[in-house]
Scaffold this motif. Structure first.
Motif, mmCIF file in Angstrom:
data_model
loop_
_atom_site.group_PDB
_atom_site.id
_atom_site.type_symbol
_atom_site.label_atom_id
_atom_site.label_comp_id
_atom_site.label_asym_id
_atom_site.label_seq_id
_atom_site.Cartn_x
_atom_site.Cartn_y
_atom_site.Cartn_z
ATOM 1 N N TYR A 97 29.355 0.407 24.827
ATOM 2 C CA TYR A 97 28.885 1.624 25.825
ATOM 3 C C TYR A 97 30.151 2.177 26.558
ATOM 4 O O TYR A 97 30.363 3.433 26.468
ATOM 5 N N ALA A 100 27.735 -3.679 26.124
ATOM 6 C CA ALA A 100 28.303 -3.007 27.353
ATOM 7 C C ALA A 100 29.717 -2.700 26.911
ATOM 8 O O ALA A 100 30.396 -1.618 27.239
ATOM 9 N N CYS A 120 33.284 -4.613 32.985
ATOM 10 C CA CYS A 120 32.907 -3.338 33.523
ATOM 11 C C CYS A 120 32.881 -3.467 35.130
ATOM 12 O O CYS A 120 32.006 -4.217 35.750
ATOM 13 N N LYS A 121 33.985 -2.916 35.412
ATOM 14 C CA LYS A 121 34.179 -2.781 36.798
ATOM 15 C C LYS A 121 33.499 -2.129 37.571
ATOM 16 O O LYS A 121 33.609 -1.959 38.986
ATOM 17 N N VAL A 122 32.612 -1.306 37.153
ATOM 18 C CA VAL A 122 31.592 -0.442 37.884
ATOM 19 C C VAL A 122 30.219 -1.056 38.360
ATOM 20 O O VAL A 122 30.064 -1.175 39.508
ATOM 21 N N CYS A 123 29.914 -2.013 37.319
ATOM 22 C CA CYS A 123 28.829 -2.792 37.498
ATOM 23 C C CYS A 123 29.115 -4.321 37.891
ATOM 24 O O CYS A 123 28.182 -5.224 38.074
ATOM 25 N N ASN A 124 30.292 -4.680 37.466
ATOM 26 C CA ASN A 124 31.071 -5.914 37.818
ATOM 27 C C ASN A 124 30.208 -6.900 37.006
ATOM 28 O O ASN A 124 29.970 -7.950 37.119
ATOM 29 N N ARG A 125 30.186 -6.369 35.489
ATOM 30 C CA ARG A 125 29.562 -7.484 34.515
ATOM 31 C C ARG A 125 30.564 -7.510 33.196
ATOM 32 O O ARG A 125 31.471 -6.659 33.040
#
Lengths: 719, 76
Positions: free
Chosen positions: A377, A374, A361-366
């Motif tokens: 989601y 995730a 997830c490059k929005v929350c960097n996880r």
């Protein structure tokens, strides 16, 4: 000799018997064209020569139509003449039959002569041809009948005049003297030769010398032929050059003027191509009308601007209302699904697919491995996003717009485009002014060139008018030939002088050989034979010179008399002076050249009327001299000799002919006119002033069908 | 004047008679008959030729040659 009567019977348009009773002196036959004049002339020609062997072509169609099968009639032409010895009649005739098929059959062609014994009145038949030759010799007939103006020009034939002079002049009796004296001199020479050849040694020398002389004489004759031919060519060329000289100045001027005219015409064409007269259409029609457009345009621009602003305001208000409504609908939807949508486009579909692919997830960097919460989601959010992007059909159908059409934009573009054109419109006045000035200038130049062109064309017409040869191509061709003829003449002159030099050399050799023979003769022949030969040689020279002298005297008399007639015929008009010049061609041929000179000795090329006057003058002069020399007169018959003369000049000509001595029969179409009221022919009153001994009018009997020969009948009316 | 006399006179005006034969004008005959009696061979020969050629019918070539050549061959 005079012709007392000519009778024509069933010959062409002369139906039945038609007679002409002539007098000594001037006889005139008047007639319109195609009414029988030329047929009269042809009837006499046929009587004299019988040349037309197609006798069926000589038959009167009217007479032939009248007869029935196996009936016959006579076609004949006869002439009664009178001379100092008596009265004679000659006639040529044949019979015509009609065949079963209505064809013409001719038979029994006859040429008869008849002599009337004046004392007893008895008629004695004689051979027609012999009688004709005796009363009207062929050589005289040849120069007594002339058909049309062109035939008068018998002197174009260079032998014609010497023949005539030999025939009529008193040089004629001298001919036999020159012939017989030559014969006697040759006999005397033969006697000397025979006397000399008695000695064998002399004979050998004699033979050698005679053989050499024979060869030299042959060479001399060969050179004579060349000389004669070169002289002929020279003479023709000189004549051409002389004639061309009359025109060459004009021809040269014409050539120069033609060049000038060509240049002017080319310049006019060039200037015309430069003139743009199109302002009347492209500027006046399309642009000039816009000259007062600027204030309209300004008003237009202001209105468009106001309109555009108003439109945008309305559109903005509309968009806001739509936006609010959409926002409310969306918020309601999200509340229903309990989700918070990402702003549209962030992250984009591509980013979400990339994150799913990378399992991060490059929005929350996880990390968001497949199967992880995730990851699920992110997948759910992508699916929801894609769901929101689907177009709802009902939504499409109900899409609201404020303006159905967008004309404002087009109006704005039009306004911008007009703004650009305004710049050009502002320049129109200057452009038109410049173009007018340019065109005016070129037009003025063209006008001036056209004036010059007209001047040069008039000058060309003047040159052509002055030049007697009105045909421009012919005149230019004369100019072209003139130079080459001069070159040719130079070459011919050179050839001629070379040949003459060779001939002189040969003559010298012949003389030398003859002297050698004379020496042998003097040493060997009997003295009296030599003396006889010498005297006969001198007699031959005396006879030949005397004949030449008589010939020359006749030419001088002929020249004087011709000029006398020429002046009388051409009274109050240009005459010039006729000159006869004798030219010797080769050793025994003579030709007479006839030329016309203006005062001051300038050679003059006569036109048709002057040429006709000249020819008739010479013929009259010959006739007068022949009468003086021979004590016998012969009639002269002319068919339309003066067609190039006007009626007044013809009248003067006839009054002059009236004064001449021998009989003349002249056929004319002058003095006959048509009455316009009733379309009938009549003889003009002017004819009453024409002196004549006898006059006739030949005219077709009216009415006739101009397409049917069998309706033609020439009537002979004695005036 | 007769034709024969005119012919003779026209021939006798030639310069050769004076220049070569030294015959003076006053010695020239006026008629053919005088010419035939002339003591100048050339004049008589010319007269003989005229006499022969103007005869009717004219003499033959042989007769002409005989009369003229015979006269000249004996007279000179």
């Amino acid at each position: 000799m005079i012709i007392k009567k000519i009778q024509i019977e069933n010959f062409l348009c002369y139906y039945n018997e038609k007679s002409f009773h002539f007098e000594d002196g001037l006889n005139i036959i008047l007639g319109e064209n195609n009414e029988g004049k030329t047929k009269f002339f042809e009837a006499i020609e046929w009587l004299f020569n019988g040349t037309n062997t197609q006798l069926e072509n000589l038959v009167s169609s009217k007479k032939f139509k009248e007869i029935t099968f196996e009936e016959s009639f006579k076609v004949s032409v006869s002439m009664v003449v009178e001379n100092t010895n008596g009265e004679y009649k000659i006639s040529r005739s044949f019979l015509v039959n009609k065949t079963k098929n209505n064809d013409i059959e001719t038979r029994g062609l006859n040429f008869e002569g008849q002599e009337t014994d004046l004392a007893t009145g008895r008629r004695i038949p004689i051979n027609g041809q012999e009688l004709l030759n005796a009363i009207f010799p062929f050589q005289i007939r040849e120069y007594s009948m002339f058909k049309g103006e062109t035939e008068l020009n018998i002197f174009e034939n260079e032998e014609a005049l010497p023949n005539l002079i030999n025939l009529f002049s008193d040089a004629k009796p001298y001919q036999k003297y020159t012939d017989k004296s030559r014969f006697l001199r040759e006999r005397a020479h033969q006697a000397v030769k025979e006397s000399t050849e008695a000695n064998q040694k002399n004979q050998r020398a004699y033979n050698i010398l005679e053989s050499e002389i024979f060869d030299l004489e042959r060479e001399k004759e060969r050179l004579n032929i060349f000389l004669s031919s070169t002289e002929d060519q020279k003479s023709k060329l000189e004549k051409n050059i002389k004639e061309a000289e009359k025109f060459v100045d004009n021809a040269e001027a014409l050539s120069t003027i033609n060049e000038l005219i060509k240049k002017i015409e080319e310049k006019i064409t060039y200037l015309n191509s430069k003139i743009d007269d199109n302002y009347t259409t492209s500027l006046f029609d399309e642009y000039w009308i816009l000259q007062n457009f600027e204030p309209i345009h300004k008003e237009f621009v202001a209105k468009i601007s106001e309109h555009s602003k108003r439109r945008r305001e309305l559109q903005s208000q509309f968009d806001q209302q739509i936006g609010i409504r959409k926002g409310e609908e969306k918020a309601k939807a999200e509340l229903i699904n309990n989700i918070i949508p990402l702003p549209i486009g962030t992250p984009s579909k591509a980013h979400m697919e990339e994150m799913l692919h990378d399992e991060i997830c490059k929005v929350c960097n996880r990390e968001a491995k497949v199967g992880s919460e995730a990851y699920s989601y992110m997948m759910q959010r992508l699916t929801e996003y894609l769901e929101t992007q689907k177009i709802n059909d009902s939504e499409l159908d109900t899409k609201e717009t404020l303006f159905k059409f967008d004309y404002t934009n087009r109006l704005e573009n039009l306004s911008i485009s007009h703004e650009d054109n305004l710049k050009n419109i502002r320049l129109i006045e200057t452009k038109i002014k410049d173009l007018f000035e340019f065109n005016d200038k070129k037009k003025k130049e063209i006008e001036s060139l056209k004036e010059e062109l007209e001047k040069q064309i008039k000058e060309r017409e003047r040159i052509l008018g002055n030049s007697k040869i009105a045909n421009e191509d012919k005149l230019l061709s004369i100019f072209k030939n003139y130079t080459s003829w001069q070159e040719d003449l130079k070459d011919l002159n050179k050839d001629f002088y070379d040949l003459e030099a060779k001939q002189k050399e040969i003559l010298k050799k012949i003389e030398s050989k003859k002297e050698d023979i004379n020496k042998i003769d003097e040493n060997s022949a009997v003295a009296h034979l030599l003396k006889t030969r010498e005297i006969l040689n001198d007699i031959e020279n005396i006879f030949t010179d005397t004949k030449e002298k008589k010939f020359d005297e006749f030419i001088t008399k002929l020249e004087n008399k011709s000029n006398k007639y020429f002046g009388q015929i051409n009274v109050e008009a240009f005459t010039g002076e006729i000159k006869f010049s004798k030219k010797r061609i080769g050793s025994d041929k003579v030709k007479i050249e006839i030329s016309l000179y203006e005062s001051g000795g300038r050679y003059f090329v006569p036109g048709t009327a002057v040429r006709t006057s000249l020819n008739i003058s010479i013929l009259l002069a010959i006739s007068e001299l022949a009468n003086e020399e021979n004590n016998e007169t012969y009639p002269m018959i002319f068919d339309a000799p003066t067609s190039s003369f006007g009626e007044t000049k013809t009248g003067n000509f006839l009054n002059l002919i009236y004064k001449t001595s021998n009989q003349k029969i002249i056929l004319l179409k002058d003095f006959v006119a048509t009455n316009k009221d009733n379309n009938t022919l009549f003889i003009k009153s002017e004819f009453n002033s024409i002196n004549r001994k006898k006059a006739f009018w030949v005219k077709l009997e009216r009415p006739f069908d101009d397409k049917d020969l069998s309706t033609m009948n020439t009537e002979v009316i004695t005036l | 004047m007769a034709k024969k006399d005119e012919l003779l006179k026209s021939f006798l005006t030639h310069d050769l008679l004076v220049s070569k034969y030294k015959i003076q004008k006053e010695e020239l005959p006026n008629t053919l008959s005088d010419g035939l009696n002339s003591d100048k061979p050339i004049i008589k020969a010319i007269a003989l030729i005229i006499e022969s050629l103007e005869k009717s019918p004219p003499v033959t070539d042989k007769e002409l040659r005989t009369s003229v050549l015979l006269f000249l061959n004996t007279a000179i």
